[in-house]
Design a protein around this motif. Structure first.
Motif, PDB file in Angstrom:
ATOM      1  N   TYR A 200       7.524   1.832 -12.500  1.00 27.22           N
ATOM      2  CA  TYR A 200       7.311   3.242 -11.966  1.00 27.22           C
ATOM      3  C   TYR A 200       7.842   3.184 -10.625  1.00 27.22           C
ATOM      4  O   TYR A 200       8.100   2.186  -9.922  1.00 27.22           O
ATOM      5  CB  TYR A 200       5.825   3.343 -11.942  1.00 27.22           C
ATOM      6  CG  TYR A 200       5.017   2.189 -11.209  1.00 27.22           C
ATOM      7  CD1 TYR A 200       4.664   2.215 -10.046  1.00 27.22           C
ATOM      8  CD2 TYR A 200       4.386   1.135 -11.836  1.00 27.22           C
ATOM      9  CE1 TYR A 200       3.941   1.471  -9.437  1.00 27.22           C
ATOM     10  CE2 TYR A 200       3.740   0.202 -11.331  1.00 27.22           C
ATOM     11  CZ  TYR A 200       3.431  -0.028  -9.957  1.00 27.22           C
ATOM     12  OH  TYR A 200       2.709  -0.794  -9.297  1.00 27.22           O
TER      13      TYR A 200
ATOM     14  N   ILE B 279       7.644   4.183  -6.713  1.00 25.68           N
ATOM     15  CA  ILE B 279       6.572   4.402  -5.661  1.00 25.68           C
ATOM     16  C   ILE B 279       7.298   5.157  -4.445  1.00 25.68           C
ATOM     17  O   ILE B 279       8.451   4.955  -4.235  1.00 25.68           O
ATOM     18  CB  ILE B 279       6.012   3.015  -5.006  1.00 25.68           C
ATOM     19  CG1 ILE B 279       7.029   2.115  -4.902  1.00 25.68           C
ATOM     20  CG2 ILE B 279       5.190   2.703  -6.077  1.00 25.68           C
ATOM     21  CD1 ILE B 279       6.533   0.838  -4.287  1.00 25.68           C
ATOM     22  N   ASN B 280       6.524   5.812  -3.441  1.00 29.56           N
ATOM     23  CA  ASN B 280       7.160   6.303  -2.319  1.00 29.56           C
ATOM     24  C   ASN B 280       6.667   5.667  -1.347  1.00 29.56           C
ATOM     25  O   ASN B 280       5.229   5.642  -0.876  1.00 29.56           O
ATOM     26  CB  ASN B 280       6.717   7.831  -2.064  1.00 29.56           C
ATOM     27  CG  ASN B 280       7.357   8.100  -0.918  1.00 29.56           C
ATOM     28  OD1 ASN B 280       7.829   7.675   0.018  1.00 29.56           O
ATOM     29  ND2 ASN B 280       7.077   9.631  -0.775  1.00 29.56           N
ATOM     30  N   ASP B 281       7.304   4.534  -0.737  1.00 28.61           N
ATOM     31  CA  ASP B 281       6.726   3.582   0.386  1.00 28.61           C
ATOM     32  C   ASP B 281       7.438   3.899   1.782  1.00 28.61           C
ATOM     33  O   ASP B 281       8.406   3.822   2.224  1.00 28.61           O
ATOM     34  CB  ASP B 281       7.503   2.399   0.094  1.00 28.61           C
ATOM     35  CG  ASP B 281       6.944   1.167   1.092  1.00 28.61           C
ATOM     36  OD1 ASP B 281       5.989   1.320   1.873  1.00 28.61           O
ATOM     37  OD2 ASP B 281       7.548  -0.050   1.059  1.00 28.61           O
TER      38      ASP B 281
ATOM     39  N   ASN C  22       0.931  -1.087  -0.203  1.00 26.67           N
ATOM     40  CA  ASN C  22       0.004  -0.023  -0.101  1.00 26.67           C
ATOM     41  C   ASN C  22       0.820   1.165  -0.009  1.00 26.67           C
ATOM     42  O   ASN C  22       1.449   1.694   0.983  1.00 26.67           O
ATOM     43  CB  ASN C  22      -0.769  -0.237   1.188  1.00 26.67           C
ATOM     44  CG  ASN C  22      -1.629   1.249   1.251  1.00 26.67           C
ATOM     45  OD1 ASN C  22      -2.181   1.775   0.177  1.00 26.67           O
ATOM     46  ND2 ASN C  22      -2.484   1.532   2.274  1.00 26.67           N
ATOM     47  N   ASN C  23       1.055   1.748  -0.957  1.00 30.19           N
ATOM     48  CA  ASN C  23       1.736   2.959  -1.139  1.00 30.19           C
ATOM     49  C   ASN C  23       1.640   3.842  -2.503  1.00 30.19           C
ATOM     50  O   ASN C  23       0.743   3.479  -3.412  1.00 30.19           O
ATOM     51  CB  ASN C  23       3.525   2.554  -1.076  1.00 30.19           C
ATOM     52  CG  ASN C  23       3.848   1.389  -1.884  1.00 30.19           C
ATOM     53  OD1 ASN C  23       2.978   1.194  -3.006  1.00 30.19           O
ATOM     54  ND2 ASN C  23       4.476   0.342  -1.394  1.00 30.19           N
ATOM     55  N   GLN C  24       2.200   4.869  -2.372  1.00 25.22           N
ATOM     56  CA  GLN C  24       1.765   5.892  -3.381  1.00 25.22           C
ATOM     57  C   GLN C  24       2.653   5.740  -4.746  1.00 25.22           C
ATOM     58  O   GLN C  24       4.017   5.961  -4.821  1.00 25.22           O
ATOM     59  CB  GLN C  24       1.961   7.624  -2.786  1.00 25.22           C
ATOM     60  CG  GLN C  24       1.035   7.905  -1.913  1.00 25.22           C
ATOM     61  CD  GLN C  24      -0.269   8.360  -2.584  1.00 25.22           C
ATOM     62  OE1 GLN C  24       0.061   8.884  -3.348  1.00 25.22           O
ATOM     63  NE2 GLN C  24      -1.184   7.720  -2.224  1.00 25.22           N
ATOM     64  N   ARG C  25       2.199   5.744  -5.709  1.00 27.01           N
ATOM     65  CA  ARG C  25       3.051   5.952  -6.810  1.00 27.01           C
ATOM     66  C   ARG C  25       3.358   7.173  -7.313  1.00 27.01           C
ATOM     67  O   ARG C  25       2.524   8.178  -7.144  1.00 27.01           O
ATOM     68  CB  ARG C  25       1.892   5.476  -8.158  1.00 27.01           C
ATOM     69  CG  ARG C  25       2.374   5.418  -9.415  1.00 27.01           C
ATOM     70  CD  ARG C  25       1.882   4.980 -10.475  1.00 27.01           C
ATOM     71  NE  ARG C  25       2.394   4.843 -11.638  1.00 27.01           N
ATOM     72  CZ  ARG C  25       2.106   4.077 -12.809  1.00 27.01           C
ATOM     73  NH1 ARG C  25       1.553   2.955 -12.457  1.00 27.01           N
ATOM     74  NH2 ARG C  25       2.720   4.058 -14.028  1.00 27.01           N
ATOM     75  N   HIS C  26       4.556   7.393  -7.433  1.00 29.52           N
ATOM     76  CA  HIS C  26       5.054   8.843  -7.733  1.00 29.52           C
ATOM     77  C   HIS C  26       4.428   9.554  -8.903  1.00 29.52           C
ATOM     78  O   HIS C  26       4.557   8.691  -9.992  1.00 29.52           O
ATOM     79  CB  HIS C  26       6.496   9.002  -7.849  1.00 29.52           C
ATOM     80  CG  HIS C  26       7.118  10.346  -7.733  1.00 29.52           C
ATOM     81  ND1 HIS C  26       7.306  11.237  -8.584  1.00 29.52           N
ATOM     82  CD2 HIS C  26       7.541  11.021  -6.612  1.00 29.52           C
ATOM     83  CE1 HIS C  26       7.624  12.347  -8.405  1.00 29.52           C
ATOM     84  NE2 HIS C  26       8.011  12.192  -7.023  1.00 29.52           N
TER      85      HIS C  26
ATOM     86  N   SER D 290       5.932   9.473 -12.383  1.00 32.88           N
ATOM     87  CA  SER D 290       6.469   8.214 -13.063  1.00 32.88           C
ATOM     88  C   SER D 290       5.220   7.432 -13.601  1.00 32.88           C
ATOM     89  O   SER D 290       4.373   6.746 -13.189  1.00 32.88           O
ATOM     90  CB  SER D 290       6.821   7.286 -11.829  1.00 32.88           C
ATOM     91  OG  SER D 290       7.430   6.321 -12.171  1.00 32.88           O
TER      92      SER D 290
ATOM     93  N   LYS E  94      11.162   3.550  -4.385  1.00 33.99           N
ATOM     94  CA  LYS E  94      11.415   2.457  -4.849  1.00 33.99           C
ATOM     95  C   LYS E  94      11.039   2.286  -5.972  1.00 33.99           C
ATOM     96  O   LYS E  94      10.049   3.201  -6.588  1.00 33.99           O
ATOM     97  CB  LYS E  94      10.550   1.298  -3.883  1.00 33.99           C
ATOM     98  CG  LYS E  94      11.026   0.932  -2.410  1.00 33.99           C
ATOM     99  CD  LYS E  94      10.477   0.139  -1.652  1.00 33.99           C
ATOM    100  CE  LYS E  94      10.624   0.094   0.015  1.00 33.99           C
ATOM    101  NZ  LYS E  94       9.998  -1.091   0.619  1.00 33.99           N
ATOM    102  N   ARG E  95      11.468   1.419  -6.948  1.00 35.24           N
ATOM    103  CA  ARG E  95      11.099   1.220  -8.464  1.00 35.24           C
ATOM    104  C   ARG E  95      10.271  -0.193  -8.576  1.00 35.24           C
ATOM    105  O   ARG E  95      10.890  -1.281  -8.162  1.00 35.24           O
ATOM    106  CB  ARG E  95      12.258   1.323  -9.112  1.00 35.24           C
ATOM    107  CG  ARG E  95      11.876   2.035 -10.424  1.00 35.24           C
ATOM    108  CD  ARG E  95      13.226   2.070 -11.494  1.00 35.24           C
ATOM    109  NE  ARG E  95      13.923   3.575 -11.292  1.00 35.24           N
ATOM    110  CZ  ARG E  95      13.537   4.515 -11.865  1.00 35.24           C
ATOM    111  NH1 ARG E  95      12.359   4.249 -12.713  1.00 35.24           N
ATOM    112  NH2 ARG E  95      13.988   5.695 -11.581  1.00 35.24           N
TER     113      ARG E  95
END
Lengths: 459, 68
Positions: free
Chosen positions: A17, A19-21, A3-7, A10, A26-27
Motif C-alpha cells: 500500500y 503511504i504519505n510520509d 507513523n504515517n497516513q495510508r493513502h 491504496s 512511499k510504497r
C-alpha cells in the motif's frame, strides 16, 4: 513503526500500500509480494522499465523481514483518466499493452490493467503501480483482460463513436465501463468487425452467460502465451490507429479569435512583464486552450498545468508536447463549471481537482479570456468566481473582456429576453468582487480591444 | 501462491480463447496484406506519435531531455 497516513486509495491490492510520509509518497510492500519483488528487482526487469521510461523509478528505503519500503519518484500533480484528452487516453492504453507485452517476454504478467495505474509525468504517460507485476504462469489467460477492455478499449471506442465527452464516464465507473453496457452502446455495425465483435460483443455474451456461476470454483481455462500475445498485439494495433472524427473540424483557434496580431503580442508582453516580477516556477493556465500563451511565457517554468474544457484543444496541446518533447507541460481536460469531484470509497480514493490544486499551489494562475464564459455561460457570479480563483495561487493574471467585446455580445445575445439580467457584467462589478479576495497589483487595457488585464495578489 | 483481489470474470477468461483465435486471423491477414503491399510498393511510412508495441531495449539511461 512509521507513523504515517495510508493513502485512502491504496487498499485493493494485498501486495502492499501507499503511504504519505510527511508529504512524501512511499510504497510499503507486504511479505506476500516479496518473492515477486525480489525477482523483478534482481532480474533487472525494474531497471529496464525505468530506463525505457515505462515505470516510475523508485529507490529502496528499507528492507526488513516484515516489510520493504520503496520511494518512487514524486509526481507533483496527478491527473486522473477522466481528465485526459483522447490522445492521452490512447497513450495510456498503449503503454499498458506495451508493458504487458514486455512483461510476457520476460515471464511476468500484469495482474491488473486499471487506467488509474497510469498518469502523466514529464510529458508522457507513465505506469505508477509498481506492484502490478506478477509471475507469468504457463498457459494462463490474461487475468486483467476484461479490466483492460472496461478501462481502456471501452472508453476509447465510446469516444470514437459518441465523442470525446464519453471519456468522462470513468468518473462514474471507476472500475471501468461495464462490458454489457459498453456492448449495448456501440453501433450495430461494430458487430460486423471481427476485432470489435470478439473483444466487446462476444466478451459481453460470455460474461453474461457465466455471471450466475456463484460457486466460485473458477474452472481452469488455458491459453498459450502465443495466443495471449496475439490478443495484445491486435489490441495495440487497433488502438494505435484510432483517431477522433471531430479532429478534422477543428481549425486554428487563434485565427478565429477576435485578436489582431498586435493585440495578441501586446497581451503576451503584458503577461511576461508581470510574470517576470514574481518569476514563477509553477503555473496553471485555466482555460488555456492549446497552451499558446504559456509557450510564449519566457520564464524558467518547472511545471505548467494547462486545462481546458475542450478535448480538441487539449489534444492539440498534447500533440505539441509530444512533437516538441516538452517535459514541463501537463495538459488536461477540466470543466471549470464542474471540476472533478472526490470519488470512490468514502469519497477519498480520488481527490477532487480543488483539493489537488490547493495542495499543489501553483505560484501563478492565468485566466485568460475565460471569465466571460464562466459568468455568462455558467451564470456564476463574480463573487463566486473570485472565491474560486483565490483557492489556486497567490498571484492571478486575469483578462476581463468588457461589454462590447464580440464574444461577450455573442454570449449575451444567447440570453434572449433575459439579456438585461446580465447588466451586472461590467468592469465595476468585476473589480469590486475580485478586490474582496485580491489586492490589485496592476491593471492595463489591451489597446484597440475591449479587454482589460489584471494582475492580482491574494489577500 | 496466487492471490486475486478482483474478479477477472470467468466469461472473460474463457472468451480469450476465441478472441485470440480471431486475433490470430487478423494478424495473419494483416501480415499478408503488408507483404502484398510492399511487393507492389504501396507501403507508406506513417509518422505516428506512437511507436510500435516492442520496447526498444536500451540499458543506457534514456531520460527525457526536453526543453524547459
Amino acid at each position: 513503526m512509521i507513523n504515517n497516513q495510508r493513502h485512502p486509495s491504496s487498499f485493493r491490492d494485498p501486495s502492499g500500500y501507499v503511504i504519505n510520509d510527511q508529504g512524501i509518497f512511499k510504497r510499503v510492500i507486504n511479505p506476500i509480494y516479496f518473492k515477486q519483488y525480489s525477482s523483478l528487482k534482481d532480474s533487472g526487469f525494474f531497471d529496464k522499465l525505468f530506463n525505457n521510461n515505462l515505470l516510475i523509478p523508485h529507490s529502496e528505503e528499507l528492507s526488513t523481514e516484515s516489510k520493504i519500503i520503496i520511494i518512487p519518484e514524486q509526481i507533483p500533480f496527478i491527473t486522473y483518466p477522466y481528465e485526459w484528452c483522447f490522445l492521452q487516453y490512447k497513450e495510456a492504453a498503449l503503454l499498458t499493452l506495451k508493458i504487458q507485452k514486455y512483461a510476457l517476454d520476460h515471464n511476468y504478467s500484469l495482474k491488473d490493467a486499471s487506467a488509474f495505474n497510469v498518469t502523466f509525468h514529464n510529458g508522457q504517460a507513465v505506469f505508477i503501480d509498481t506492484l502490478s507485476f506478477d509471475f507469468y504462469r504457463e498457459n494462463e489467460p490474461w487475468r486483467a483482460y476484461k479490466q483492460f477492455i472496461a478501462h481502456f478499449l471501452g472508453p476509447l471506442l465510446l469516444a470514437y463513436y459518441h465523442g470525446a465527452q464519453s471519456l468522462k464516464l470513468l468518473s462514474n465507473f471507476i472500475d471501468g465501463i461495464p462490458i454489457k453496457q459498453l456492448a449495448s452502446m456501440l453501433p450495430y455495425k461494430t458487430k460486423l468487425n471481427p476485432f470489435l465483435y470478439s473483444n466487446v460483443h462476444l466478451l459481453a455474451k460470455f460474461e453474461d452467460k457465466h455471471n450466475d456461476d456463484y460457486e466460485g470454483k473458477s474452472k481452469k481455462t488455458t491459453l498459450s502465451k502465443k495466443a495471449q500475445l496475439n490478443i495484445i498485439t491486435t489490441l495495440y494495433d487497433y488502438i494505435k490507429k484510432m483517431s477522433l472524427k471531430e479532429h478534422s473540424e477543428w481549425g486554428d483557434y487563434y485565427t478565429k479569435m477576435n485578436y489582431s496580431d498586435e493585440a495578441f503580442k501586446l497581451k503576451s508582453k503584458i503577461i511576461n512583464t508581470w510574470a517576470n516580477t514574481i518569476k514563477p516556477k509553477t503555473v496553471i493556465d485555466v482555460g488555456g486552450n492549446d497552451g499558446t500563451f504559456l509557450r510564449l511565457l519566457n520564464q524558467d517554468i518547472e511545471q505548467a498545468l494547462v486545462c481546458d474544457v475542450d478535448n480538441n484543444a487539449v489534444d492539440f496541446n498534447y500533440k505539441k508536447v509530444k512533437t516538441n518533447k516538452e517535459t514541463y507541460m501537463l495538459p488536461f481536460v477540466l470543466d471549470v463549471l464542474n471540476p472533478s469531484p472526490s470519488l470512490g470509497f468514502n469519497n477519498k480514493e480520488r481527490t477532487s481537482f480543488i483539493e489537488r490544486i490547493k495542495v499543489y499551489e501553483p505560484q501563478l494562475t492565468l485566466a485568460l479570456a475565460v471569465i466571460h464564459h464562466i459568468t455568462l455561460t455558467g451564470n456564476v457570479t463574480f463573487n463566486m468566481s473570485a472565491e474560486f480563483f483565490a483557492k489556486f495561487s497567490k498571484y492571478l493574471i486575469i483578462e476581463f473582456p468588457k461589454p462590447g467585446d464580440s464574444w461577450v455580445e455573442r454570449l449575451l445575445n444567447t440570453k434572449g429576453e433575459f439579456k438585461d439580467h446580465f447588466n451586472f457584467y461590467n468592469v465595476k462589478n468585476f473589480e469590486s468582487a475580485f478586490l474582496q479576495n485580491f489586492d490589485l497589483v496592476e491593471k492595463t487595457e489591451i489597446t484597440n480591444t475591449k479587454r482589460v488585464m489584471y494582475f492580482l495578489k491574494r489577500k | 501462491m496466487h492471490f486475486l483481489y478482483f474478479d477477472p470474470g470467468l466469461g472473460a477468461m474463457i472468451a480469450q480463447a476465441i478472441v485470440a483465435a480471431v486475433a490470430g486471423v487478423v494478424l495473419f491477414s494483416k501480415g499478408l496484406m503488408f507483404k502484398i503491399k510492399s511487393f507492389l510498393g504501396l507501403v507508406k511510412n506513417d509518422d505516428d506519435l506512437f511507436d510500435d508495441i516492442d520496447v526498444k531495449e536500451s540499458d543506457i539511461e534514456n531520460k527525457n531531455t526536453g526543453d524547459k
